[in-house]
Design a protein around this motif. Structure first.
Motif, PDB file in Angstrom:
ATOM      1  N   GLU A  38      -3.236  15.651 -14.259  1.00 49.38           N
ATOM      2  CA  GLU A  38      -3.021  16.479 -13.242  1.00 49.38           C
ATOM      3  C   GLU A  38      -3.781  16.256 -12.044  1.00 49.38           C
ATOM      4  OE1 GLU A  38      -0.439  19.208 -13.397  1.00 49.38           O
ATOM      5  OE2 GLU A  38      -1.004  18.918 -11.341  1.00 49.38           O
ATOM      6  N   ILE A  40      -5.004  18.293  -8.413  1.00 50.04           N
ATOM      7  CA  ILE A  40      -5.091  19.486  -7.746  1.00 50.04           C
ATOM      8  C   ILE A  40      -5.719  19.226  -6.464  1.00 50.04           C
ATOM      9  CG2 ILE A  40      -6.102  21.984  -8.051  1.00 50.04           C
ATOM     10  CD1 ILE A  40      -6.377  21.153 -10.992  1.00 50.04           C
ATOM     11  N   PRO A  41      -5.149  19.649  -5.361  1.00 50.97           N
ATOM     12  CA  PRO A  41      -5.929  19.751  -3.964  1.00 50.97           C
ATOM     13  C   PRO A  41      -6.940  20.595  -3.505  1.00 50.97           C
ATOM     14  CG  PRO A  41      -3.791  20.896  -3.716  1.00 50.97           C
ATOM     15  CD  PRO A  41      -4.032  20.565  -5.272  1.00 50.97           C
ATOM     16  N   HIS A  53      -1.418  24.493 -10.884  1.00 48.12           N
ATOM     17  CA  HIS A  53      -1.562  23.377 -11.217  1.00 48.12           C
ATOM     18  C   HIS A  53      -2.174  23.388 -12.926  1.00 48.12           C
ATOM     19  CE1 HIS A  53      -0.854  20.501  -8.070  1.00 48.12           C
ATOM     20  NE2 HIS A  53      -1.484  21.479  -7.214  1.00 48.12           N
ATOM     21  N   ALA A  92      -9.174  16.089  -3.737  1.00 42.92           N
ATOM     22  CA  ALA A  92      -8.170  16.419  -5.038  1.00 42.92           C
ATOM     23  C   ALA A  92      -8.948  15.999  -6.332  1.00 42.92           C
ATOM     24  CB  ALA A  92      -7.014  15.481  -4.935  1.00 42.92           C
ATOM     25  N   SER A 185       6.298  11.822  -5.572  1.00 40.61           N
ATOM     26  CA  SER A 185       6.580  12.882  -4.511  1.00 40.61           C
ATOM     27  C   SER A 185       8.002  13.670  -5.155  1.00 40.61           C
ATOM     28  CB  SER A 185       6.744  12.585  -2.968  1.00 40.61           C
ATOM     29  OG  SER A 185       7.625  11.682  -2.934  1.00 40.61           O
ATOM     30  N   ILE A 208       4.446  21.277  -7.564  1.00 36.60           N
ATOM     31  CA  ILE A 208       3.798  22.307  -7.613  1.00 36.60           C
ATOM     32  C   ILE A 208       4.204  22.679  -5.887  1.00 36.60           C
ATOM     33  CG2 ILE A 208       1.889  23.617  -7.076  1.00 36.60           C
ATOM     34  CD1 ILE A 208       2.429  23.142 -10.133  1.00 36.60           C
ATOM     35  N   THR A 209       4.112  21.865  -5.029  1.00 35.16           N
ATOM     36  CA  THR A 209       4.368  21.810  -3.596  1.00 35.16           C
ATOM     37  C   THR A 209       6.017  22.102  -3.575  1.00 35.16           C
ATOM     38  OG1 THR A 209       2.749  19.735  -3.387  1.00 35.16           O
ATOM     39  CG2 THR A 209       3.898  20.794  -1.414  1.00 35.16           C
ATOM     40  N   THR A 245       1.149  17.081  -3.610  1.00 38.27           N
ATOM     41  CA  THR A 245      -0.012  17.464  -3.438  1.00 38.27           C
ATOM     42  C   THR A 245      -0.781  17.058  -2.346  1.00 38.27           C
ATOM     43  OG1 THR A 245      -0.228  18.137  -5.855  1.00 38.27           O
ATOM     44  CG2 THR A 245      -2.215  17.650  -4.676  1.00 38.27           C
ATOM     45  N   THR A 246      -0.789  15.593  -2.204  1.00 41.53           N
ATOM     46  CA  THR A 246      -1.471  14.702  -1.237  1.00 41.53           C
ATOM     47  C   THR A 246      -0.429  14.396  -0.124  1.00 41.53           C
ATOM     48  OG1 THR A 246      -1.525  12.798  -2.699  1.00 41.53           O
ATOM     49  CG2 THR A 246      -3.411  13.975  -2.515  1.00 41.53           C
ATOM     50  N   GLN A 248       1.874  16.222   0.974  1.00 42.95           N
ATOM     51  CA  GLN A 248       2.196  17.616   1.433  1.00 42.95           C
ATOM     52  C   GLN A 248       3.637  17.656   1.857  1.00 42.95           C
ATOM     53  OE1 GLN A 248      -0.853  16.108   3.247  1.00 42.95           O
ATOM     54  NE2 GLN A 248      -2.162  18.191   3.663  1.00 42.95           N
TER      55      GLN A 248
END
Ligand code: PMP
Length: 291
Positions: A38, A40-41, A53, A92, A185, A208-209, A245-246, A248
């Motif tokens: 996983e 997480i940002p 997350h 992250a 992504s 999640i995004t 997450t990274t 965006q």
């Protein structure tokens, strides 16, 4: 951004220097890729969408019947930011859990002690709204459980290496004539002011995004349809973007097919821009800091 090893890592109960962090050659993560992960940002040291997350982490563990015995993920995650001295930075948390060490058999071992690795690293999370990137269109060669965040990422790695060789940061993938997602992504199209994305299920990771973006669309009267987009309907799309997450929300300028290039304008599209703005507002609202 230059890639570095983290200052400290958490491995099976201890915070240690990366050079001291060792696992067995019989670790099932090493032998089989029998593990999940996983990412997480955090913005300015503040975690974003932590609950979502952690829910996905627990879902991955459950789906592969992996027990790790950790009950205090939240505390370990906060500690990893401190250990890395990133309390004021963007970055992250990487978490990986494998089925531990056992003599090599395909089936699960009866007894095992999970291997748990965690660390915080610095990541560039600002200015994503100005990127306008080219991506490579690839065949989706992944398995039929892309909803599990498995560390077995061979198909993603092969696809992304192909993209990198051609000078692109990301691919978007096609399975059975429909777009699924990127190698790392989620994928969105905009057609007639409506946003389209592949439905959750076995063929994509429940980003999640992605899930936040769908909520933002619904809350702001932007129509959103969760349906796999056939390649044949691509001509009607006016905007394409990816989320993560990274990543965006990153706008896509050109899609490179083996035989053609499809362009999506010289400027980032209106809906993509609007969603980027809404995303930034949401991050700032949740963490209480300007990003
Ligand atoms: N799909 C894949 C295959 C990914 O690896 C990622 C990155 N984790 C995503 C989608 C985006 O998910 P998220 O928004 O949770 O980072």
């Amino acid at each position: 951004m230059k890639l570095n090893y983290p200052k400290k890592v958490y491995l099976n109960g201890a915070w240690i220097h990366p050079e001291e962090a060792k696992i067995s050659v019989f670790d099932r993560g090493f032998l089989f890729g029998d593990g999940i992960y996983e990412v997480i940002p955090f913005y300015k040291g503040k975690l974003f969408l932590l609950t979502e997350h952690l829910d996905r982490l627990r879902y991955s563990l459950k789906e592969v019947e992996l027990k790790c015995g950790i009950t205090n993920f939240e505390a370990l995650i906060s500690k990893s930011i401190e250990e890395a001295e990133l309390e004021k930075e963007d970055g992250a948390i990487y978490i990986q859990i494998t089925r531990g060490m056992a003599p090599r058999t395909h089936h699960f071992p009866e007894n095992y002690q999970a291997t748990v690795l965690m660390y915080a690293y610095k990541a560039k999370l600002d200015n994503f709204q100005y990127k306008f990137i080219d991506t490579l269109v690839s065949t989706d060669l992944r398995w039929h459980r892309c909803d599990i965040k498995s560390v077995s990422l061979m198909a993603n790695i092969l696809a992304n290496t192909e993209a990198k060789k051609e000078g692109f940061a990301e691919n978007i993938m096609i399975r059975d004539g429909c777009f699924t997602e990127g190698s790392h992504s989620s994928l969105f199209f905009v057609k007639n002011e409506t946003v389209y994305t592949h439905p959750n299920g076995p063929f994509i990771l429940p980003g999640i995004t992605r899930n936040l973006l769908i909520k933002l669309c619904k809350a702001n009267n932007i129509e959103v349809v969760e349906r796999a987009l056939p390649v044949s309907e691509l001509d009607m799309a006016t905007e394409v973007f990816i989320t993560g997450t990274t990543t965006q929300i990153t706008a896509i300028k050109n899609l490179h097919f083996p035989d053609k290039i499809l362009n999506f304008g010289e400027e980032i599209g209106k809906i993509t821009k609007k969603l980027q703005g809404l995303f930034i507002d949401e991050v700032e609202k949740q963490i209480g800091v300007k990003i």
